[in-house]
Design an enzyme around this catalytic site. Sequence first.
Site, PDB file in Angstrom:
ATOM      1  N   THR A 150      -2.374   1.133  -6.125  1.00  0.00           N
ATOM      2  CA  THR A 150      -1.539  -0.039  -5.890  1.00  0.00           C
ATOM      3  C   THR A 150      -1.911  -1.204  -6.810  1.00  0.00           C
ATOM      4  O   THR A 150      -3.059  -1.293  -7.276  1.00  0.00           O
ATOM      5  CB  THR A 150      -1.698  -0.474  -4.414  1.00  0.00           C
ATOM      6  OG1 THR A 150      -1.185  -1.780  -4.238  1.00  0.00           O
ATOM      7  CG2 THR A 150      -3.164  -0.508  -3.990  1.00  0.00           C
ATOM      8  N   ASP A 151      -0.957  -2.112  -7.007  1.00  0.00           N
ATOM      9  CA  ASP A 151      -1.249  -3.326  -7.783  1.00  0.00           C
ATOM     10  C   ASP A 151      -2.158  -4.294  -7.008  1.00  0.00           C
ATOM     11  O   ASP A 151      -2.718  -5.215  -7.573  1.00  0.00           O
ATOM     12  CB  ASP A 151       0.047  -4.039  -8.196  1.00  0.00           C
ATOM     13  CG  ASP A 151       0.931  -4.462  -7.029  1.00  0.00           C
ATOM     14  OD1 ASP A 151       0.585  -4.172  -5.862  1.00  0.00           O
ATOM     15  OD2 ASP A 151       1.990  -5.093  -7.279  1.00  0.00           O
ATOM     16  N   GLU A 152      -2.308  -4.047  -5.695  1.00  0.00           N
ATOM     17  CA  GLU A 152      -3.078  -4.994  -4.879  1.00  0.00           C
ATOM     18  C   GLU A 152      -4.558  -5.014  -5.244  1.00  0.00           C
ATOM     19  O   GLU A 152      -5.273  -5.950  -4.898  1.00  0.00           O
ATOM     20  CB  GLU A 152      -2.879  -4.700  -3.388  1.00  0.00           C
ATOM     21  CG  GLU A 152      -1.415  -4.755  -2.999  1.00  0.00           C
ATOM     22  CD  GLU A 152      -1.164  -4.889  -1.507  1.00  0.00           C
ATOM     23  OE1 GLU A 152      -2.048  -5.363  -0.785  1.00  0.00           O
ATOM     24  OE2 GLU A 152      -0.061  -4.512  -1.084  1.00  0.00           O
ATOM     25  N   TYR A 201      -7.607  -3.324   2.884  1.00  0.00           N
ATOM     26  CA  TYR A 201      -6.773  -2.278   2.275  1.00  0.00           C
ATOM     27  C   TYR A 201      -7.003  -2.221   0.765  1.00  0.00           C
ATOM     28  O   TYR A 201      -7.347  -1.163   0.211  1.00  0.00           O
ATOM     29  CB  TYR A 201      -5.289  -2.525   2.573  1.00  0.00           C
ATOM     30  CG  TYR A 201      -4.346  -1.727   1.688  1.00  0.00           C
ATOM     31  CD1 TYR A 201      -4.304  -0.343   1.753  1.00  0.00           C
ATOM     32  CD2 TYR A 201      -3.501  -2.365   0.770  1.00  0.00           C
ATOM     33  CE1 TYR A 201      -3.461   0.399   0.931  1.00  0.00           C
ATOM     34  CE2 TYR A 201      -2.652  -1.643  -0.051  1.00  0.00           C
ATOM     35  CZ  TYR A 201      -2.632  -0.255   0.023  1.00  0.00           C
ATOM     36  OH  TYR A 201      -1.795   0.467  -0.794  1.00  0.00           O
ATOM     37  N   LYS A 259      -8.729   0.704  -1.604  1.00  0.00           N
ATOM     38  CA  LYS A 259      -8.007   1.378  -2.694  1.00  0.00           C
ATOM     39  C   LYS A 259      -8.751   1.154  -4.019  1.00  0.00           C
ATOM     40  O   LYS A 259      -8.830   2.052  -4.857  1.00  0.00           O
ATOM     41  CB  LYS A 259      -6.566   0.847  -2.811  1.00  0.00           C
ATOM     42  CG  LYS A 259      -5.631   1.259  -1.697  1.00  0.00           C
ATOM     43  CD  LYS A 259      -5.385   2.761  -1.607  1.00  0.00           C
ATOM     44  CE  LYS A 259      -4.563   3.304  -2.761  1.00  0.00           C
ATOM     45  NZ  LYS A 259      -4.229   4.745  -2.536  1.00  0.00           N
TER      46      LYS A 259
HETATM   47  N1  LIG Z   1       4.165   1.567  -0.079  1.00  0.00           N
HETATM   48  C1  LIG Z   1       3.944   0.875  -1.192  1.00  0.00           C
HETATM   49  O1  LIG Z   1       4.635  -0.107  -1.469  1.00  0.00           O
HETATM   50  C2  LIG Z   1       2.859   1.311  -2.161  1.00  0.00           C
HETATM   51  C3  LIG Z   1       2.784   0.695  -3.408  1.00  0.00           C
HETATM   52  C4  LIG Z   1       1.831   1.133  -4.314  1.00  0.00           C
HETATM   53  C5  LIG Z   1       0.968   2.159  -3.987  1.00  0.00           C
HETATM   54  N2  LIG Z   1       1.052   2.727  -2.754  1.00  0.00           N
HETATM   55  C6  LIG Z   1       0.122   3.853  -2.475  1.00  0.00           C
HETATM   56  O2  LIG Z   1       0.937   5.016  -2.389  1.00  0.00           O
HETATM   57  C7  LIG Z   1       0.379   5.932  -1.454  1.00  0.00           C
HETATM   58  C8  LIG Z   1       1.421   6.309  -0.420  1.00  0.00           C
HETATM   59  O3  LIG Z   1       1.870   5.111   0.239  1.00  0.00           O
HETATM   60  P1  LIG Z   1       2.937   5.173   1.417  1.00  0.00           P
HETATM   61  O4  LIG Z   1       3.613   3.853   1.467  1.00  0.00           O
HETATM   62  O5  LIG Z   1       3.747   6.406   1.307  1.00  0.00           O
HETATM   63  O6  LIG Z   1       1.960   5.286   2.675  1.00  0.00           O
HETATM   64  P2  LIG Z   1       2.285   5.797   4.143  1.00  0.00           P
HETATM   65  O7  LIG Z   1       1.349   5.036   5.034  1.00  0.00           O
HETATM   66  O8  LIG Z   1       3.735   5.760   4.414  1.00  0.00           O
HETATM   67  O9  LIG Z   1       1.854   7.343   4.113  1.00  0.00           O
HETATM   68  C9  LIG Z   1       0.530   7.770   4.048  1.00  0.00           C
HETATM   69  C10 LIG Z   1       0.473   9.236   4.429  1.00  0.00           C
HETATM   70  O10 LIG Z   1      -0.896   9.670   4.307  1.00  0.00           O
HETATM   71  C11 LIG Z   1      -1.233  10.421   5.468  1.00  0.00           C
HETATM   72  N3  LIG Z   1      -2.676  10.294   5.682  1.00  0.00           N
HETATM   73  C12 LIG Z   1      -3.364   9.204   6.083  1.00  0.00           C
HETATM   74  N4  LIG Z   1      -4.668   9.481   6.163  1.00  0.00           N
HETATM   75  C13 LIG Z   1      -4.821  10.772   5.773  1.00  0.00           C
HETATM   76  C14 LIG Z   1      -5.946  11.641   5.621  1.00  0.00           C
HETATM   77  N5  LIG Z   1      -7.178  11.213   5.906  1.00  0.00           N
HETATM   78  N6  LIG Z   1      -5.735  12.906   5.174  1.00  0.00           N
HETATM   79  C15 LIG Z   1      -4.477  13.350   4.917  1.00  0.00           C
HETATM   80  N7  LIG Z   1      -3.383  12.580   5.053  1.00  0.00           N
HETATM   81  C16 LIG Z   1      -3.551  11.297   5.475  1.00  0.00           C
HETATM   82  C17 LIG Z   1      -0.399   9.818   6.587  1.00  0.00           C
HETATM   83  O11 LIG Z   1      -0.239  10.726   7.670  1.00  0.00           O
HETATM   84  C18 LIG Z   1       0.904   9.510   5.868  1.00  0.00           C
HETATM   85  O12 LIG Z   1       1.782  10.613   5.905  1.00  0.00           O
HETATM   86  C19 LIG Z   1      -0.849   5.234  -0.860  1.00  0.00           C
HETATM   87  O13 LIG Z   1      -1.981   5.703  -1.517  1.00  0.00           O
HETATM   88  C20 LIG Z   1      -0.623   3.764  -1.157  1.00  0.00           C
HETATM   89  O14 LIG Z   1      -1.851   3.078  -1.299  1.00  0.00           O
HETATM   90  C21 LIG Z   1       1.973   2.338  -1.829  1.00  0.00           C
END
Ligand SMILES: NC(=O)c1ccc[n+]([C@@H]2O[C@H](COP(=O)([O-])OP(=O)(O)OC[C@H]3O[C@@H](n4cnc5c(N)ncnc54)[C@H](O)[C@@H]3O)[C@@H](O)[C@H]2O)c1
Length: 354
Positions: free
Chosen positions: A133-135, A159, A163
Amino acid sequence: MTILITGAAGFIGANFVLDWLACNDEPVINLDKLTYAGNLETLASLQGDARHIFVQGDIGDSALVSRLLAEHRPRAVLNFAAESHVDRSILSPEDFIQTNIVGTFRLLEAVRAYWNELEAEARTAFRFLHVSTDEVYGSLGAADPAFREDHRYEPNSPYSASKAASDHLVRACHHTYGLPVLTTNCSNNYGPYHFPEKLIPLMIVNALAGKPLPVYGDGMQVRDWLYVKDHCSAIRRVLESGRPGEVYNVGGWNEKPNIEIVNTVCALLDELRPKADGTSYNTQITTVKDRPGHDRRYAIDASKIERELAWRPLETFASGIRKTVQWYLGNPEWVAHVQSGAYRDWVQTQYASA
Ligand SMILES: NC(=O)c1ccc[n+]([C@@H]2O[C@H](COP(=O)([O-])OP(=O)(O)OC[C@H]3O[C@@H](n4cnc5c(N)ncnc54)[C@H](O)[C@@H]3O)[C@@H](O)[C@H]2O)c1
């Protein structure tokens, strides 16, 4: 050929799997713990599709990960699994440390052991792609330039700190052991199947339910928004052509303050689902106390991925947010199941034998 994806029952991972299997036939092993954020109902269209193998489990379960790697012999591992909600990380940081740091570490260790045993050609071709993430870069002032890949890490929430730690572990694994890793740091995503605890889906579902639309503080926190399918296409491109050891920032060049996002959602709902009393949904906006340590501004400079990998987002914010609002209007059942918790029962009944 097959790929292993972690966390692909979540928002971005599930969108990625749907898009991946829509454009090619390479099977996907989906390892997901199914926390509250994991929703297999999102992947309902893949039921009975042999190209999608779902395994419920934790990325920190080394024995399970090693078994899956040995059994399926993937050419790449894509790590989406994470605890991802900043507000939850403030209330309860422990899960973030366990999954985002310890879990990523154990995943890397299992992958490294598997990779070490591959034949020379497969070792060279193998990729570990870490979705971040950009965070991790912290908060920008109003006039600061957007985050580039060489920006200092200054995470401000549990968070983003977790990350950031995972990014460092991935980097170290490349530098020390030579594992061919790729890291993407992306801005805020939005689009279909987004859990309605996050800003955009929360505003849509609350507006439709006649509930208040809570906006933190003055609503002037700026985020850079990217339609989720554009994030998925960036990940595919990085997986295909990214240089091992490199980091790619992914963003949509769409900086917007939160209050503008909320007003845009209201205006679209006014047009697509006008209220019976003729008032605008924006009359439901209410201000709530800002969250502690709330970062003021994030902005991604995506020039590197554009220049080196010729990736560009397809959606503008106007087109992406319209598609998103239309998707929520067209999928009230998915929303209702998330809100009632029935999506968990759905998993039990539909995937009982998974
Ligand atoms: N949502 C955003 O805007 C955004 C932006 C940039 C990066 N990200 C990154 O992208 C990735 C996905 O984000 P998202 O929004 O889909 O998140 P989300 O919370 O919707 O999904 C996370 C998934 O990971 C699973 N999970 C959690 N802990 C786990 C573990 N220990 N083992 C296996 N599975 C596990 C959960 O069950 C869920 O299905 C993350 O790494 C997040 O940091 C998200």
